[in-house]
Design a protein around this motif. Structure first.
Motif, PDB file in Angstrom:
ATOM      1  N   GLN A 165       0.835  -1.186   0.000  1.00 51.24           N
ATOM      2  CA  GLN A 165       0.000   0.000   0.000  1.00 51.24           C
ATOM      3  C   GLN A 165       0.878   1.247   0.000  1.00 51.24           C
ATOM      4  N   TRP A 166       0.346   2.309  -0.596  1.00 55.71           N
ATOM      5  CA  TRP A 166       1.098   3.548  -0.732  1.00 55.71           C
ATOM      6  C   TRP A 166       0.191   4.757  -0.525  1.00 55.71           C
ATOM      7  N   ALA A 167       0.772   5.804   0.053  1.00 56.70           N
ATOM      8  CA  ALA A 167       0.153   7.129  -0.001  1.00 56.70           C
ATOM      9  C   ALA A 167       0.538   7.781  -1.321  1.00 56.70           C
ATOM     10  N   VAL A 168       1.829   7.692  -1.686  1.00 55.05           N
ATOM     11  CA  VAL A 168       2.331   8.122  -2.989  1.00 55.05           C
ATOM     12  C   VAL A 168       3.338   7.084  -3.464  1.00 55.05           C
ATOM     13  N   LEU A 169       3.510   6.975  -4.760  1.00 54.47           N
ATOM     14  CA  LEU A 169       4.485   6.037  -5.308  1.00 54.47           C
ATOM     15  C   LEU A 169       5.879   6.655  -5.308  1.00 54.47           C
ATOM     16  N   ASP A 170       6.870   5.799  -5.094  1.00 57.06           N
ATOM     17  CA  ASP A 170       8.260   6.220  -5.226  1.00 57.06           C
ATOM     18  C   ASP A 170       8.974   5.194  -6.110  1.00 57.06           C
ATOM     19  N   PHE A 171      10.131   5.601  -6.660  1.00 58.64           N
ATOM     20  CA  PHE A 171      10.781   4.807  -7.683  1.00 58.64           C
ATOM     21  C   PHE A 171      12.266   4.638  -7.413  1.00 58.64           C
ATOM     22  N   ASN A 172      12.795   3.512  -7.868  1.00 60.94           N
ATOM     23  CA  ASN A 172      14.236   3.298  -7.883  1.00 60.94           C
ATOM     24  C   ASN A 172      14.786   3.800  -9.214  1.00 60.94           C
ATOM     25  N   PHE A 173      15.839   4.619  -9.155  1.00 57.80           N
ATOM     26  CA  PHE A 173      16.513   5.105 -10.353  1.00 57.80           C
ATOM     27  C   PHE A 173      17.883   4.446 -10.442  1.00 57.80           C
ATOM     28  N   PRO A 174      18.472   4.418 -11.632  1.00 55.30           N
ATOM     29  CA  PRO A 174      19.809   3.820 -11.769  1.00 55.30           C
ATOM     30  C   PRO A 174      20.824   4.452 -10.829  1.00 55.30           C
ATOM     31  N   ASP A 175      20.699   5.760 -10.573  1.00 64.00           N
ATOM     32  CA  ASP A 175      21.600   6.461  -9.649  1.00 64.00           C
ATOM     33  C   ASP A 175      20.951   7.788  -9.267  1.00 64.00           C
ATOM     34  N   GLU A 176      21.557   8.502  -8.330  1.00 61.97           N
ATOM     35  CA  GLU A 176      20.999   9.753  -7.844  1.00 61.97           C
ATOM     36  C   GLU A 176      21.009  10.836  -8.918  1.00 61.97           C
ATOM     37  N   GLN A 177      22.016  10.821  -9.780  1.00 63.88           N
ATOM     38  CA  GLN A 177      22.074  11.816 -10.844  1.00 63.88           C
ATOM     39  C   GLN A 177      20.898  11.661 -11.801  1.00 63.88           C
ATOM     40  N   THR A 178      20.579  10.427 -12.130  1.00 62.08           N
ATOM     41  CA  THR A 178      19.434  10.178 -13.013  1.00 62.08           C
ATOM     42  C   THR A 178      18.145  10.651 -12.360  1.00 62.08           C
ATOM     43  N   ARG A 179      18.007  10.412 -11.075  1.00 59.79           N
ATOM     44  CA  ARG A 179      16.811  10.867 -10.351  1.00 59.79           C
ATOM     45  C   ARG A 179      16.720  12.398 -10.393  1.00 59.79           C
ATOM     46  N   ALA A 180      17.846  13.076 -10.143  1.00 55.83           N
ATOM     47  CA  ALA A 180      17.854  14.538 -10.143  1.00 55.83           C
ATOM     48  C   ALA A 180      17.506  15.094 -11.517  1.00 55.83           C
ATOM     49  N   GLU A 181      18.018  14.467 -12.565  1.00 59.57           N
ATOM     50  CA  GLU A 181      17.717  14.904 -13.925  1.00 59.57           C
ATOM     51  C   GLU A 181      16.245  14.699 -14.260  1.00 59.57           C
ATOM     52  N   ALA A 182      15.686  13.593 -13.786  1.00 53.65           N
ATOM     53  CA  ALA A 182      14.265  13.322 -14.036  1.00 53.65           C
ATOM     54  C   ALA A 182      13.384  14.369 -13.365  1.00 53.65           C
ATOM     55  N   ILE A 183      13.757  14.776 -12.170  1.00 50.40           N
ATOM     56  CA  ILE A 183      12.999  15.815 -11.461  1.00 50.40           C
ATOM     57  C   ILE A 183      13.150  17.157 -12.173  1.00 50.40           C
ATOM     58  N   GLU A 184      14.364  17.469 -12.613  1.00 46.01           N
ATOM     59  CA  GLU A 184      14.619  18.742 -13.294  1.00 46.01           C
ATOM     60  C   GLU A 184      13.830  18.835 -14.594  1.00 46.01           C
ATOM     61  N   LYS A 185      13.740  17.744 -15.349  1.00 49.06           N
ATOM     62  CA  LYS A 185      13.030  17.737 -16.627  1.00 49.06           C
ATOM     63  C   LYS A 185      11.528  17.507 -16.467  1.00 49.06           C
ATOM     64  N   ARG A 186      11.091  17.342 -15.224  1.00 46.58           N
ATOM     65  CA  ARG A 186       9.694  17.022 -14.904  1.00 46.58           C
ATOM     66  C   ARG A 186       9.272  15.664 -15.455  1.00 46.58           C
ATOM     67  N   TYR A 187      10.255  14.794 -15.675  1.00 44.97           N
ATOM     68  CA  TYR A 187       9.941  13.404 -15.968  1.00 44.97           C
ATOM     69  C   TYR A 187       9.435  12.719 -14.698  1.00 44.97           C
ATOM     70  N   PHE A 188       9.861  13.257 -13.562  1.00 44.77           N
ATOM     71  CA  PHE A 188       9.415  12.736 -12.273  1.00 44.77           C
ATOM     72  C   PHE A 188       8.899  13.895 -11.436  1.00 44.77           C
ATOM     73  N   VAL A 189       7.591  13.888 -11.196  1.00 50.31           N
ATOM     74  CA  VAL A 189       6.942  14.845 -10.305  1.00 50.31           C
ATOM     75  C   VAL A 189       6.369  14.043  -9.145  1.00 50.31           C
ATOM     76  N   PRO A 190       7.011  14.089  -7.967  1.00 52.83           N
ATOM     77  CA  PRO A 190       6.516  13.294  -6.831  1.00 52.83           C
ATOM     78  C   PRO A 190       5.035  13.559  -6.566  1.00 52.83           C
ATOM     79  N   GLY A 191       4.277  12.482  -6.414  1.00 56.70           N
ATOM     80  CA  GLY A 191       2.847  12.598  -6.141  1.00 56.70           C
ATOM     81  C   GLY A 191       1.965  12.527  -7.366  1.00 56.70           C
ATOM     82  N   ASN A 192       2.551  12.590  -8.572  1.00 57.86           N
ATOM     83  CA  ASN A 192       1.746  12.558  -9.791  1.00 57.86           C
ATOM     84  C   ASN A 192       1.398  11.154 -10.270  1.00 57.86           C
ATOM     85  N   SER A 193       2.140  10.153  -9.839  1.00 54.93           N
ATOM     86  CA  SER A 193       1.988   8.807 -10.401  1.00 54.93           C
ATOM     87  C   SER A 193       0.829   8.050  -9.763  1.00 54.93           C
TER      88      SER A 193
END
Length: 499
Positions: A82-110
């Motif tokens: 069960q989840w309140a919001v979904l979270d994801f594993n990324f290949p590394d922290e840099q990839t996660r940061a880039e996804a957030i910067e490009k709005r590929y990842f918006v926490p709470g949208n999934s």
């Protein structure tokens, strides 16, 4: 006999004003004495009818929920994740940061929509697959597996998802998947992000032993429209012997294009089928879940196949989301490639059961015994129906009812585990809050439930078929219609524009 009369008879004969306030320790004995005097099927019917009036008739509803063996604790579904919001594993922290910067990842949208499970032999852990359609931006992956901490890891790897529509060889947006008996994972990619068709729809298949792509079918432009959204793939494997997987068809529901995509895997050929019963019912387009209402005119949505028996026809059960009816179709009708020239299914080739569900339903699935499992919106719940019986509320029996945890059953699957036992898996969500924009991270919004089918059916009337009747008994009415002369009919004015 109307509901009020039924309840008044029960309360008048067996409940005194003093008895209504008996202490808790006496509940089992009192309810047991009350309920044993009635036919089990009748009591199940009473509970279904009373689901919307529990405040008025609280005592009998309480007895049925707490004490009636067919609806007791053994039939409740277990919450696996069960989840309140979904979270994801990324290949590394840099990839996660880039996804957030490009709005590929918006926490709470999934928002998770579907679930399926791959039980592996030996010491390898079973895998839970979850889909996350790209309704909008901010979904870093669209198909993943759930780890022990509840995070989603991209399947088969992150490179398939890190494109956001820029690479049509990857995955763009996946609503649902299906795992067949040949250990293949079928993925129906709609090719859309929001309303934008950034890639053509495609059907993919992965070998679950190696996680390698073994099949890709890009849907021809003649088989879908600008409104098409293929959300529910159903796999029809027709083996001639053990291990034979060659004769396979996939049927995909086009929920907003109001059609059905048929893919002949052996010939790598697909075509579109249309029929009036693939459309929504305007009078059933308003949904109310947990006090929140929204409108959604979705067409063909939930689908399930009857059990396979060699040499015999299989039936496709289906319904529109905006409906309370259930329809039945002999798959011989849609496996006919003459639909390439004329996609219109014979109006008389699909049968609608005369009775209806109490409320709308999303996904559904059928077990090897021909028992159909489906969710209801009101009350939020999961039910079963033995297809050897009439499609009627009196033959619908509760698997689980919970106002909070079972609000929208968007993913329903029958899965066979490594021991050969069937399991029911259900993904539910607070979809009404997604639609109304009231989704918040301060409460549990998404859940995956599961239970072994034998446990569900242990005390359920769904387990029992009428004497001499097998699954699908009431669909025989359409069997003789296959192959009869078609009468001209076209569905939708757009058909004429494409001539």
């Amino acid at each position: 006999m109307c509901l009020i009369v039924k309840v008044l008879v029960l309360l008048g004969l067996y409940v005194s004003p003093i008895a209504m306030f008996r202490p808790p320790y006496d509940e089992q004995r009192y309810c047991g004495n009350l309920l044993r005097q009635y036919d089990p099927h009748l009591l199940d019917t009473f509970k279904l009818e009373m689901s919307q009036g529990i405040e008025r008739f609280f005592l009998l509803s309480y007895c049925l929920a707490c004490c009636w063996p067919g609806l007791g604790a053994k039939s409740e579904l277990r919450v696996v994740r069960q989840w309140a919001v979904l979270d994801f594993n990324f290949p590394d922290e840099q990839t996660r940061a880039e996804a957030i910067e490009k709005r590929y990842f918006v926490p709470g949208n999934s928002v998770p929509i579907d679930v399926d499970v791959h039980h592996r032999q030996g010491e390898k852990r079973s895998r839970i697959f979850v889909t996350v359609p790209r309704f909008d931006v901010g979904r870093p992956i669209t198909l993943g597996t759930v780890d022990e901490n509840g995070k989603l890891t991209a399947y088969p790897d992150y490179s398939w998802h890190d494109n956001q529509g820029s690479n049509c060889n990857g995955m763009t947006s996946v609503f649902r998947v299906a795992i067949d008996q040949c250990q293949r994972l079928w993925v129906m990619d709609v090719g859309k992000i929001g309303e934008n068709q950034v890639c053509p729809p495609q059907l993919l298949a992965f070998d679950l032993a190696t996680d390698q792509l073994i099949y890709r079918h890009v849907v021809n432009s003649t088989a879908y429209t600008a409104n098409s959204l293929f959300i529910t793939p159903i796999v029809d494997v027709r083996p001639r012997g053990p291990g034979d997987c060659a004769d396979t068809f996939v049927y995909a529901a086009d929920v907003s294009g109001f059609g059905l995509l048929v893919v002949d895997i052996k010939r790598n050929l697909s075509w579109r089928a249309v029929h009036r019963l693939f459309y929504p019912y305007p009078s059933r387009g308003t949904f109310t879940i947990d006090g929140e209402s929204f409108d959604l005119m979705d067409g063909i949505f939930g689908m399930a196949l009857s059990p396979y028996q060699q040499g015999q026809s299989r039936y496709l059960y289906f319904h529109a989301l905006a409906s309370t009816t259930e329809n039945i179709l002999n798959t011989e009708v849609i496996r006919n490639d003459s639909l390439i020239q004329d996609p219109n299914i014979d109006p008389d080739a699909i049968y609608t059961f005369p009775n209806e569900r109490p409320s709308q339903s999303a996904s559904e699935a059928m077990d090897q015994s021909g028992i159909l499992y489906f969710g209801l919106m009101d009350p939020p719940s999961v039910w079963c129906w033995n297809t050897a019986t009439r499609f009627h509320a009196s033959n619908f029996h509760a698997v689980a009812i919970n106002q909070e945890t079972l609000q929208f059953a968007s993913g329903v699957k029958i899965v066979r585990n490594s021991k050969g036992e069937e399991e029911l898996w259900v993904l539910t969500s607070s979809f009404q809050r997604v639609m109304t924009g009231s989704l918040t991270p301060d409460r549990i919004n998404f859940r995956i439930h599961a239970e072994k089918v034998p446990n569900i059916l242990e005390n359920s009337p769904c387990r029992t078929s009428p004497k001499g009747e097998k699954h699908g008994h009431h669909v025989d009415i359409i069997a003789s219609r296959v192959g009869h002369v078609r009468r001209p009919h076209k569905y939708g004015s757009a058909w004429y524009l494409r001539r």
